[in-house]
Scaffold this active site. Structure first.
Site, PDB file in Angstrom:
ATOM      1  N   GLY A 165       0.781  -1.231   0.000  1.00 46.07           N
ATOM      2  CA  GLY A 165       0.000   0.000   0.000  1.00 46.07           C
ATOM      3  C   GLY A 165       0.808   1.273   0.000  1.00 46.07           C
ATOM      4  CB  ALA A 166       4.410   2.019   0.360  1.00 45.16           C
ATOM      5  CG  ASP A 186      -2.155   1.578  -3.321  1.00 37.36           C
ATOM      6  OD1 ASP A 186      -2.091   1.617  -4.560  1.00 37.36           O
ATOM      7  OD2 ASP A 186      -2.217   0.520  -2.674  1.00 37.36           O
TER       8      ASP A 186
END
Length: 278
Positions: free
Chosen positions: A226-227, A229
């Site tokens: 998720g980084a 995102d």
């Protein structure tokens, strides 16, 4: 006929079921998907945004999302299995949702983020997004990803996809270093702004006539899921406020760095971002 509402930000990408394997007998079920991680950033800032997402009948996190997905009867929600026990994260897909259709894009927006995770943003959907938003940021993973017979996530070359012809419709294309290997960087930067994320080293912004290296924020990484995102959401917030690309990248690096310090969808501290976005 009442005109469609105009949002500050439109997020186009699916929520997912994430199964995170940390080691023998250690695993976590969690809400995942670009829409979830980007929403965490936008919720932290109380932004005006909408989400166009699709899920299956088995979607189990409706009570955790501000903007629920459209549920398609008889289908399953995309599920990623992420093995975090080794030196490099590996991804497999064990279920895949229905795609996001052009008719799912029902609002206009100042900035749109096309952030598919498993091919759910179709070329015709991206076209509709570009017609409804003033600026579009796209994540290369949504344009390049394919699955092998075992569900392992692979990248194809951008030039071999129908999205290649749509680069001029994008304000920004974001890619990881691995995804950038599937791009002709010099060709892409002549057609749109390309931002390549480099983990702890920050990111590089390529335009037609300049290259800008923006350093990262030192943190202790726990989970990189998720980084990218959160990075993309931060960059979009900078563009929404009409900030220079260098400042957009600083904001993006700040949110991406916070994301890797936590497992799952992060809780974000806006006060640690170098630009006042409130």
């Amino acid at each position: 006929m009442r005109p469609a509402p105009v949002r500050d930000i439109l997020v186009v990408g699916n929520y997912c079921h994430d199964l995170l394997r940390h080691g023998p007998g250690q695993q976590t079920h969690a809400l995942g998907g670009s829409a979830a991680y980007i929403s965490a950033v936008l919720d932290a800032l109380r932004c005006d945004y909408a989400v166009a997402a699709v899920a299956g009948e088995d979607f189990r996190y409706t009570d955790q999302v501000r903007h629920p997905p459209r549920v398609v009867p008889g289908t399953r929600t995309t599920q990623f299995i992420a093995d975090l026990s080794g030196e490099a994260r590996t991804l497999h897909v064990s279920a895949k949702s229905a795609p996001i259709r052009p008719e799912d894009i029902t609002v206009d927006a100042r900035v749109a983020l096309a952030c598919g995770v498993a091919g759910e943003v179709l070329p015709e959907t991206l076209l509709r997004v570009s017609e409804r938003a003033r600026q579009v940021l796209a994540d290369a993973q949504g344009l390049l990803r394919t699955l092998d017979a075992g569900g392992r996530v692979l990248n194809v070359r951008l030039a071999d996809t129908p999205f290649d012809a749509m680069l001029e419709r994008l304000r920004v294309l974001k890619a990881s270093e691995e995804e950038a290997e599937a791009l002709d960087i010099e060709r892409v930067r002549r057609r749109t702004c390309l931002v390549v994320t480099r983990g702890a080293r920050g990111c590089t912004v390529y335009t037609a006539d300049a290259r800008l290296d923006v350093p990262g924020v030192p943190v202790e990484a726990v989970d990189t899921t998720g980084a990218g995102d959160c990075f993309l959401a931060g960059f979009a917030l900078g563009l929404l406020r009409e900030l220079p690309l260098a400042r957009c990248a600083e904001i993006a690096n700040g949110f991406g760095a916070q994301a890797v310090t936590q497992v799952g969808v992060p809780k974000l501290d806006v006060s640690r971002i170098p630009v006042d976005l409130r």
